[in-house]
Structures are given as structure tokens and as C-alpha cells.
Enzyme design. Sequence first.
Site, PDB file in Angstrom:
ATOM      1  N   ALA A   1       5.856 -31.482 -53.595  1.00  0.00           N
ATOM      2  CA  ALA A   1       6.505 -30.255 -53.163  1.00  0.00           C
ATOM      3  C   ALA A   1       7.207 -29.636 -54.374  1.00  0.00           C
ATOM      4  O   ALA A   1       7.582 -30.331 -55.326  1.00  0.00           O
ATOM      5  CB  ALA A   1       7.518 -30.556 -52.056  1.00  0.00           C
TER       6      ALA A   1
ATOM      7  N   HIS B   1      -1.163 -32.662 -59.798  1.00  0.00           N
ATOM      8  CA  HIS B   1       0.051 -32.216 -59.115  1.00  0.00           C
ATOM      9  C   HIS B   1      -0.089 -32.433 -57.618  1.00  0.00           C
ATOM     10  O   HIS B   1      -1.021 -31.944 -57.000  1.00  0.00           O
ATOM     11  CB  HIS B   1       0.311 -30.734 -59.397  1.00  0.00           C
ATOM     12  N   PHE B   2       0.854 -33.196 -57.034  1.00  0.00           N
ATOM     13  CA  PHE B   2       0.802 -33.462 -55.596  1.00  0.00           C
ATOM     14  C   PHE B   2       2.102 -33.095 -54.891  1.00  0.00           C
ATOM     15  O   PHE B   2       2.169 -33.085 -53.675  1.00  0.00           O
ATOM     16  CB  PHE B   2       0.553 -34.959 -55.342  1.00  0.00           C
TER      17      PHE B   2
ATOM     18  N   ARG C   1      17.365 -26.995 -42.413  1.00  0.00           N
ATOM     19  CA  ARG C   1      16.964 -28.205 -41.697  1.00  0.00           C
ATOM     20  C   ARG C   1      16.787 -29.374 -42.666  1.00  0.00           C
ATOM     21  O   ARG C   1      17.115 -30.519 -42.343  1.00  0.00           O
ATOM     22  CB  ARG C   1      15.659 -27.965 -40.925  1.00  0.00           C
TER      23      ARG C   1
ATOM     24  N   GLY D   1      -1.311 -31.403 -46.613  1.00  0.00           N
ATOM     25  CA  GLY D   1      -0.796 -32.665 -46.101  1.00  0.00           C
ATOM     26  C   GLY D   1      -0.457 -32.613 -44.624  1.00  0.00           C
ATOM     27  O   GLY D   1      -0.571 -33.619 -43.912  1.00  0.00           O
ATOM     28  N   GLU D   2      -0.037 -31.436 -44.125  1.00  0.00           N
ATOM     29  CA  GLU D   2       0.272 -31.312 -42.699  1.00  0.00           C
ATOM     30  C   GLU D   2      -0.994 -31.479 -41.861  1.00  0.00           C
ATOM     31  O   GLU D   2      -0.971 -32.116 -40.805  1.00  0.00           O
ATOM     32  CB  GLU D   2       0.917 -29.956 -42.416  1.00  0.00           C
TER      33      GLU D   2
ATOM     34  N   PRO E   1      16.555 -20.721 -45.301  1.00  0.00           N
ATOM     35  CA  PRO E   1      15.512 -21.693 -45.640  1.00  0.00           C
ATOM     36  C   PRO E   1      16.143 -22.969 -46.167  1.00  0.00           C
ATOM     37  O   PRO E   1      17.180 -22.926 -46.834  1.00  0.00           O
ATOM     38  CB  PRO E   1      14.715 -20.976 -46.739  1.00  0.00           C
TER      39      PRO E   1
ATOM     40  N   ARG F   1      18.897 -18.973 -39.566  1.00  0.00           N
ATOM     41  CA  ARG F   1      18.960 -20.088 -40.502  1.00  0.00           C
ATOM     42  C   ARG F   1      18.550 -19.632 -41.894  1.00  0.00           C
ATOM     43  O   ARG F   1      17.673 -18.778 -42.048  1.00  0.00           O
ATOM     44  CB  ARG F   1      18.009 -21.213 -40.073  1.00  0.00           C
TER      45      ARG F   1
ATOM     46  N   THR G   1      -3.792 -24.212 -51.831  1.00  0.00           N
ATOM     47  CA  THR G   1      -2.672 -23.957 -50.922  1.00  0.00           C
ATOM     48  C   THR G   1      -1.582 -23.166 -51.631  1.00  0.00           C
ATOM     49  O   THR G   1      -0.731 -22.553 -50.990  1.00  0.00           O
ATOM     50  CB  THR G   1      -2.092 -25.277 -50.388  1.00  0.00           C
TER      51      THR G   1
ATOM     52  N   SER H   1       5.126 -34.928 -45.062  1.00  0.00           N
ATOM     53  CA  SER H   1       3.850 -34.702 -45.745  1.00  0.00           C
ATOM     54  C   SER H   1       3.973 -34.847 -47.259  1.00  0.00           C
ATOM     55  O   SER H   1       2.967 -34.925 -47.958  1.00  0.00           O
ATOM     56  CB  SER H   1       3.298 -33.315 -45.405  1.00  0.00           C
ATOM     57  N   HIS H   2       5.209 -34.901 -47.781  1.00  0.00           N
ATOM     58  CA  HIS H   2       5.420 -35.063 -49.221  1.00  0.00           C
ATOM     59  C   HIS H   2       6.288 -36.281 -49.532  1.00  0.00           C
ATOM     60  O   HIS H   2       6.833 -36.393 -50.626  1.00  0.00           O
ATOM     61  CB  HIS H   2       6.055 -33.798 -49.813  1.00  0.00           C
TER      62      HIS H   2
END
Length: 337
Positions: free
Chosen positions: A122, A119-120, A308, A186-187, A305, A303, A159, A47-48
Site C-alpha cells: 500500500a 512493488h506490492f 477507520r 488483493g481485495e 479518509p 469521515r 490498479t 489485503s496488504h
Amino acid sequence: MTDTVTLTLDEAQALSLRTLTGNGFSEAHAQAITATIMAGQRDECHSHGLYRLLVCVATRKAGKVSNAEPVITDAAPGLVRADAQGAYSLLALERGLPLLAQKARAQGIAALAINHCYHFSALWPEVEAIAAEGLVALALTPSHAWVAPYGGTKGVFGTNPLAFAWPRPDNNPFVFDFATSAAARGEIELHRRAGKPIPEGWAVDAEGNPTTDAEAGMAGAMLTFGGHKGSALSAMIELMAGPLIGDFLSLESYVYDAGQGATPYHGELLLAINPETFMGGNVAHHAGRAEALFDAIVGQGARLPSQRRYEARARSLASGTVSIPARLHQDILALTP
């Protein structure tokens, strides 16, 4: 035709640069934007990643983003200001980061206020860049008023992501970056493009009814994560990255957009903290205590953050490739004559 297109990292970078410069972005801005887009795509944050080229070009074509060079000001002993002058934030961050790091090392803590920016991106690439300087980092920004407060049905908040990074001497930094909405905008857009339903709890429709339809959710209002807790955090981010630094609230950014669907226009606040100053010269001891915390987390199978994301990064770097949906690839190619 296959559903996906695989590009080498060099091909993906060239595609981004060609698309941006071909649609009027200066070389300096295109390079800064591409670096962040490539970080997202490399780490499989789709999404980014390259998808964001659609948003960047649409915003440029709407006449809503400039190619102005950022103006960096040493505003106070603990404050750097970067006036983006109506351009994207990323070049302003790049130009303001050295002085931010210098101030944080000199006195223990410093802030970078980016004003008048689109600003777009992440936030994790931004706090990772500060952590790479050996500094603890925090970043926060509003967006457009897409998100309803807890108990409401109409957009007030953006968001409003929050990101944090803790440098680790022999490992990737501990990083989290999450929207205070239940999902990133974006998701939902990626679900809409794929014709997939969104999970319950992400959005309500224009009448305030819960919905799993991505298009209805985008026409209605998104929801905060964690009910009243996410709502309170979102309000905090509005205040700290809005009025505190003299920039727009998400409500004001939405009005400024005037229905053109461009990237949000507002400010961003970043904080950098020097562990050597705060730890009183006993860095090795206290950094070791932090590592004990991380060991206690992963030692029981949990896990950290970004784990992944780091695994995805390793895969992409090992293969030298990234993959995107074939339809997205076609849409990007169509942006440049």
C-alpha cells in the site's frame, strides 16, 4: 478449529521476518518489507497485511526478485533516484527518503524516483513516512495490466494507486490512498480465497461480460472506478510513474512477468513538498485554514479518509494483537520448512 488466529504484534512481526528470511530474503530487505506488512495488518488493511507474505515468497521462488542493495543517486537539485536493482521497493524508499526530505526542505519541492523495483505494498505507509517529516506527500505507481480502460474489456492499466498525505501538527496526517481500479487486486483475491462473490462493477470475465465471480474476474479484466474519470487518472499515473521516470508501463510489467504471477515490476514516483516554503513563512495561519476545512468535513458527521484505519490502529496498539484467518495462518506457516 476457530476461523481466525490471534497473534501478538511481536508474534506477527516475528512470523513475517522468519518467513521472509527463511525464503531467501536478506535481513535488510526482510526488515523493510515486514515494517510495511505490519503497518497494513495493524491498521486492519488485510489485503496488504500478512497475506502479502504469500505473494512475496512466490515472487522470490520464481526468481523474479533480488536481494540487491539499492543505489541512491543525487540526480538533480530536485530529484533523487533510487535504483532498486530488481529488489522490492521498500528498502530503496527507506534509503532514499532522507535525501528526498532534505531536498524538499531546502528548495520547497523534490521528487524520489524508484526504478527497477518490485512493488506490492500500500502507498499510505510511504506517504505517512514523508508526512512525519512535516512534508506534504504524493505517491503513484503502475502495476500489471489487469485493468481495462473505460469502454474496453482487456487489461491495459494496472490498479495504479494514488496516495496523498497532509501533515497535521496535533493529529494524524490527512491521508488517502486508493487504487484507480474499482477495487485493489488483493481485495478480489481475498474474496476468491473466501469463496465470496465480488460486487458488480469490479470486473469482467475473459469474454468481457460483467461478473461477480472472483476467479472469473481475475482471469478477465478489472474495471476502473468512476468510469472515464478513473480511467483518465490511471493513464496519468502510467505516464508519470512510467515513461517520465524511465520505467515500465503496466503492459510492459505484465509482459516481463511472462505468466509467472509474480509481484509487478516497474517504478514509483514520490513527491515531497515543504509547507514552510510554499506558505511563505505564514505556516500557522495557513495550517489553521486547512484545519478549518477538516472541521467542516467532520463537523457534519462525515469521515476523513483513513479515519477507520486510524481507529483500527488504536485498537491493535491497545490490545497488542492482530487477527488473521486460520487458513491464511496455515498457508504462511507452510511457506517455511
